[in-house]
Motif scaffolding. Sequence first.
Motif, PDB file in Angstrom:
ATOM      1  N   GLU A 521       0.836  -1.201   0.000  1.00 57.35           N
ATOM      2  CA  GLU A 521       0.000   0.000   0.000  1.00 57.35           C
ATOM      3  C   GLU A 521       0.873   1.255   0.000  1.00 57.35           C
ATOM      4  N   GLU A 522       1.922   1.247   0.824  1.00 54.88           N
ATOM      5  CA  GLU A 522       2.793   2.406   0.941  1.00 54.88           C
ATOM      6  C   GLU A 522       4.220   1.934   1.132  1.00 54.88           C
ATOM      7  N   ALA A 523       5.167   2.660   0.570  1.00 57.95           N
ATOM      8  CA  ALA A 523       6.589   2.365   0.734  1.00 57.95           C
ATOM      9  C   ALA A 523       7.318   3.667   1.038  1.00 57.95           C
ATOM     10  N   ILE A 524       8.125   3.673   2.095  1.00 55.76           N
ATOM     11  CA  ILE A 524       8.875   4.867   2.477  1.00 55.76           C
ATOM     12  C   ILE A 524      10.345   4.496   2.529  1.00 55.76           C
ATOM     13  N   VAL A 525      11.097   4.971   1.531  1.00 52.43           N
ATOM     14  CA  VAL A 525      12.522   4.692   1.466  1.00 52.43           C
ATOM     15  C   VAL A 525      13.245   5.596   2.453  1.00 52.43           C
ATOM     16  N   VAL A 526      14.181   5.027   3.218  1.00 50.32           N
ATOM     17  CA  VAL A 526      14.968   5.796   4.183  1.00 50.32           C
ATOM     18  C   VAL A 526      16.448   5.517   3.938  1.00 50.32           C
ATOM     19  N   GLY A 527      17.290   6.361   4.515  1.00 58.09           N
ATOM     20  CA  GLY A 527      18.726   6.163   4.347  1.00 58.09           C
ATOM     21  C   GLY A 527      19.527   7.444   4.316  1.00 58.09           C
ATOM     22  N   ASP A 528      18.907   8.576   4.672  1.00 56.74           N
ATOM     23  CA  ASP A 528      19.629   9.847   4.672  1.00 56.74           C
ATOM     24  C   ASP A 528      20.741   9.799   5.709  1.00 56.74           C
ATOM     25  N   GLY A 529      21.987  10.022   5.264  1.00 53.56           N
ATOM     26  CA  GLY A 529      23.114   9.989   6.175  1.00 53.56           C
ATOM     27  C   GLY A 529      23.555   8.588   6.556  1.00 53.56           C
ATOM     28  N   ARG A 530      22.960   7.582   5.962  1.00 52.49           N
ATOM     29  CA  ARG A 530      23.317   6.182   6.247  1.00 52.49           C
ATOM     30  C   ARG A 530      24.167   5.627   5.110  1.00 52.49           C
ATOM     31  N   LYS A 531      24.697   4.413   5.309  1.00 52.77           N
ATOM     32  CA  LYS A 531      25.557   3.804   4.297  1.00 52.77           C
ATOM     33  C   LYS A 531      24.777   3.276   3.103  1.00 52.77           C
ATOM     34  N   TYR A 532      23.527   2.926   3.315  1.00 50.60           N
ATOM     35  CA  TYR A 532      22.727   2.329   2.242  1.00 50.60           C
ATOM     36  C   TYR A 532      21.261   2.628   2.488  1.00 50.60           C
ATOM     37  N   LEU A 533      20.423   2.260   1.514  1.00 50.74           N
ATOM     38  CA  LEU A 533      18.986   2.525   1.583  1.00 50.74           C
ATOM     39  C   LEU A 533      18.232   1.308   2.092  1.00 50.74           C
ATOM     40  N   THR A 534      17.171   1.594   2.826  1.00 52.65           N
ATOM     41  CA  THR A 534      16.220   0.570   3.257  1.00 52.65           C
ATOM     42  C   THR A 534      14.820   1.117   3.050  1.00 52.65           C
ATOM     43  N   VAL A 535      13.812   0.338   3.392  1.00 47.27           N
ATOM     44  CA  VAL A 535      12.442   0.786   3.127  1.00 47.27           C
ATOM     45  C   VAL A 535      11.486   0.252   4.182  1.00 47.27           C
ATOM     46  N   LEU A 536      10.533   1.100   4.565  1.00 49.17           N
ATOM     47  CA  LEU A 536       9.417   0.700   5.426  1.00 49.17           C
ATOM     48  C   LEU A 536       8.224   0.387   4.541  1.00 49.17           C
ATOM     49  N   ILE A 537       7.557  -0.710   4.818  1.00 49.13           N
ATOM     50  CA  ILE A 537       6.454  -1.183   3.985  1.00 49.13           C
ATOM     51  C   ILE A 537       5.154  -1.205   4.776  1.00 49.13           C
ATOM     52  N   GLU A 538       4.127  -0.527   4.234  1.00 54.88           N
ATOM     53  CA  GLU A 538       2.770  -0.684   4.758  1.00 54.88           C
ATOM     54  C   GLU A 538       2.044  -1.660   3.835  1.00 54.88           C
ATOM     55  N   PRO A 539       1.676  -2.843   4.318  1.00 55.87           N
ATOM     56  CA  PRO A 539       1.056  -3.837   3.429  1.00 55.87           C
ATOM     57  C   PRO A 539      -0.352  -3.426   3.016  1.00 55.87           C
ATOM     58  N   SER A 540      -0.759  -3.908   1.861  1.00 59.69           N
ATOM     59  CA  SER A 540      -2.111  -3.637   1.378  1.00 59.69           C
ATOM     60  C   SER A 540      -3.087  -4.627   1.976  1.00 59.69           C
TER      61      SER A 540
END
Length: 624
Positions: A521-540
């Motif tokens: 349903e929703e995806a929020i990519v995070v990783g500002d100031g971090r070594k790599y990117l990850t993502v938070l997932i809100e399931p549908s």
Amino acid sequence: MSSSTSASVPRERRRIPARGGKRGRVMELTGFEPERTLPGLLLDRAHREPDTVALRYSCGGTVRAITWRRYLDRVRELAFGLVARGVRHGDRVAVMSGARPEWVFAALAVQSVGGVVIGVYPTNSPAEIEQVLVHSEAVAFVGETETELAKVAKIAGNTPDLRLVAGIDAAPPELPAGITGVSWDDLRSAGEPDSLAELIAATALDDPAVLFYTSGSTGVPKGVTHSHRTLQHAIQSVIGLYPESRTTRHDVVGFLPLAHVAPAVLLVFTPLRTRLVVTFCRIEDYSEVLRAVRPTVVLWPPRFYEKLAAELIALAGSWTGIRRLAYRAAMRIGRRMAERRWSGRRAPVPLRIAYAAAVRGVFVPLRASLGMDRLRVAWTASAAMPESVVALWQIWGLDLRENYGLTETGGCPIGQFGQPFPRPGRIGREFADPRYQVKLADDREMLIRAPLLFSGYWRNPGETEAVFADGWFRTGDLMERTADGNIRLIGRKKDVIITRGGKTVDPQPIEIRLKESSLIEEAIVVGDGRKYLTVLIEPSAAADAGLDGRVRAELERVNADLARAEQLKDFRVLPRPLEASRGERTANGKVKRAAVAGSFAGLIDEMYGVDDDAAIADHVRRPR
């Protein structure tokens, strides 16, 4: 509500040719300059065609009509009622209600007095209402139900300028001393009707007409001021999307919050200059009213197209036998037709004949189940739309086009004007009027000049000055031009993520790709100031057991097309949906990234472990 109990909708409309044919229509759209305020347009329309249907509303299972004469009568009563209760030229009046005729009447009545309308979202909390009322120095508040009226009563003592509260469906509760509470009918009957034309004449085109408060996705909400002049240029841009609306009746269902700029421009103000007839209904009833009205025009944010497409996919999936085979064959034909359109190649005659049969025999009946069979063209704006969603609706025969607008632009300075079945992923070109200009800043930010640009942020000259550069409005959106001159958005300036390695990444295209999955349903990519990117997932709602493994597969699908620094290394499924009440979404549904990061900081830290910021902080706290 069933169609059998609703007012009938004529299947055919009388078309009035525009002067000069297609070229004449284009010329009529350029060089426009308003001559009357918005209430002045209402006066003209009511005098010219008093018994023509102006708008409609769904009530108790039927659709009822309101003529321009009755519309004007309601506005006259309310305008002089407001005057009798002390509302004066320049005063701000807040309206907190769902989409209904009373919102429209209140808006035009306030503007007839020379006042400024402020839309307040029905979902706003008491604290958010207080913020808007205090900042705008509103003198009056109109609420729909006991719920809205109770909210304002709770904070009314903290709003020093508030003097009047009116209830549409209920009487206001007890209010602090100095604030008068009245019912809707009492407000209508409070004044001594006089010449509305004389009252309206005291307002100038450049006087403020509406304050639209920004959603606050990037900070404190600001009051975006639009005048009678800028709103009419906004209307003109809407007409540019569909010039036939000036001469031919079109039906639209209005259920989105009128506090938001796009529904307000389309549903409240555009009908004053077009033959657009809005049928208002509660948002919880919109699917039934769609089937009853069978609109010819829609302008929705992407989530509605996604939701309805999912319903139609499920319906087609339930078909068996010949219907299933026919749908599969129609989809094969539709894909081939879409590819021809997007490549600019003319389809061969056999394919055109086969596609026409597929649309008429399969896709239109499928869309009819939702009341969308009369639609020939539709628009989307306000958020990024997955290209696959646009493609599917176009395959189904709906000319779905993406357009661009902000609260600050009111209407659409950029859109897919007149280009049928455009390639997904572009927002089109500038409106044909030469006063509409777009240019690219050195950092790829899109800058706009246009007569529909807002007058400024309400009593905030510093913020106003900050978004203008030599007369060009800084949109905050990053763009590029395609080879054929169309504009493609490539991200938001403030949404970019800069990793610890210095890589700048725009998260929105990655999130859009993830949300193409029926699981997400929703995806929020995070990783500002971090070594790599990850993502938070809100399931549908479609997600079920075994979600983690399937989401991992979706990440691998998306990562396959990404550069190494853009790839998602891990994810976490949110334990609950994002909520506006917790500050994680704005009133119109946009994600507030900073709030989400705060709410789920623990989950984010889990994805980086002791090898990131937490490990460094721990080392500083515990000397080795």
